[in-house]
Design a protein around this motif. Sequence first.
Motif, PDB file in Angstrom:
ATOM      1  N   ALA A 143       0.845  -1.205   0.088  1.00 60.28           N
ATOM      2  CA  ALA A 143      -0.074  -0.097   0.126  1.00 60.28           C
ATOM      3  C   ALA A 143       0.987   1.407   0.052  1.00 60.28           C
ATOM      4  CB  ALA A 143      -1.000  -0.032   1.111  1.00 60.28           C
ATOM      5  N   GLN A 146       2.158   1.726  -3.482  1.00 59.05           N
ATOM      6  CA  GLN A 146       1.129   2.416  -4.392  1.00 59.05           C
ATOM      7  C   GLN A 146       1.143   3.903  -4.096  1.00 59.05           C
ATOM      8  OE1 GLN A 146      -2.420  -0.046  -3.978  1.00 59.05           O
ATOM      9  NE2 GLN A 146      -3.555   1.392  -5.695  1.00 59.05           N
ATOM     10  N   VAL A 147       0.984   4.068  -2.900  1.00 58.27           N
ATOM     11  CA  VAL A 147       0.809   5.703  -2.756  1.00 58.27           C
ATOM     12  C   VAL A 147       1.748   6.625  -3.316  1.00 58.27           C
ATOM     13  CG1 VAL A 147       0.664   7.243  -0.896  1.00 58.27           C
ATOM     14  CG2 VAL A 147      -0.967   5.427  -0.643  1.00 58.27           C
ATOM     15  N   GLN A 150       1.371   6.782  -6.890  1.00 58.96           N
ATOM     16  CA  GLN A 150       0.571   7.929  -7.288  1.00 58.96           C
ATOM     17  C   GLN A 150       1.218   9.248  -7.253  1.00 58.96           C
ATOM     18  OE1 GLN A 150      -2.842   7.149  -4.579  1.00 58.96           O
ATOM     19  NE2 GLN A 150      -3.349   5.067  -5.819  1.00 58.96           N
ATOM     20  N   ASN A 170      -5.763   4.346   3.257  1.00 59.82           N
ATOM     21  CA  ASN A 170      -5.344   3.553   2.342  1.00 59.82           C
ATOM     22  C   ASN A 170      -4.380   2.651   2.865  1.00 59.82           C
ATOM     23  OD1 ASN A 170      -7.485   4.377   0.491  1.00 59.82           O
ATOM     24  ND2 ASN A 170      -6.072   6.160  -0.187  1.00 59.82           N
TER      25      ASN A 170
END
Length: 399
Positions: A143, A146-147, A150, A170
């Motif tokens: 996670a 993934q952040v 982004q 998240n």
Amino acid sequence: MTSLLQPSGRKRPVANKAAGRRGDNNRIYANPLPLTFLYPLPSPVRSVLGLLGLNLAKIDTPQIHGLFDHATRSVWITDRAQSLILWRRGFFGKGDLSRSEPSWLNRQVNARRAAAENRLTAEELTAKRRAERKQFKLDRARAIAQVAAQAEALFESEGRVVIPALSGPNIPSAATWKPTPQDSSTLPQQIPSEDEEPFPDDVEHLQLTLPEAFFLLWNLDCLVVEDSDANQLLSIQDIWIAFQMAYLSQPFSGPLTLTPRLELDNPFIVNYLVYHHYRSLGWVVRGGIKFCVDYMLYKRGPVFNHAEFSVVVCPVYEDPADEAASTTNLHHAAPFSWSWLSTINRVNTQVFKTLVLAYVTIPAHSRVPEQVLHSPACLQYYSIREVTVRRFIPARMRD
């Protein structure tokens, strides 16, 4: 009037499982050594005799039979009742199929009962928790990555600088993360059989180190040792020589009637000195390979509390010429580096143990003849010095 220290709605504390377990341990491990004292007279009579300086107690010495295994440098206790005596009266040895206490047969019985009741054993629950903890770390790292991806995409597309968050809705946390439920159809179903196989025989044996075995043999006189190769009982002198020969750089395979060349820096003698030293002072001595040391010292035993001290055996030669001519290659005989000492001390400090360096002075060949090594009387020429090492931690030691 209601007490401010005890609210009226609070229930009295009740005895928990830990308190009951402590009571059972105090009963099971009541004897610190295999020797027990028998008092044939009632307590009032013993009190009167005690005032007169008399004591009619009898010492009950168990007779334990062990097999000396040359390959593993250990003594095996194959009888289950005798193994329990040594473990429950001083925590001697370890099960060859267990971490410490010889409990292989009990684990097999519990595993079969758990399978019949469709539940997990303690070992399986521990493995499950470790797997869930590993999965949580992987999900959290995924996670966070993934952040971060982004944020990198926003910087490339819009030119905005966004600091990736390490927490939020998240990002899973230990309080909110839940393991993925497994499909029960994929799990193996335990179907109890009407004709169950009988429980297996106990194939586990208690494994004594050579210092433990010689301490029981020489000091407590509760152990007899049989040579597994010759199938004959050994005398104290034969055992003393055989245990030294087990650590020779070139294994000695001749009969014990011959005279092998023994050395003053034999690893068995050096390690037995330290083991005997702390056992005679009332400490329970256990192996310390888990914490990168030679021995761990317990006040009563591993079932009561954690070890307070960890011991590293450091041999020191009285004559530097003996060290140069030695072929034994003793562990920790060479001066250790500060990085090694800092590493060992940090490992033990993190688990709240005090590091002790036990320096064993090896006598010089010039003043001690080689013939003394054929008897335990040679121990009088050795000496032990102790140095306690503590790591300074400002957060703990400022008060």
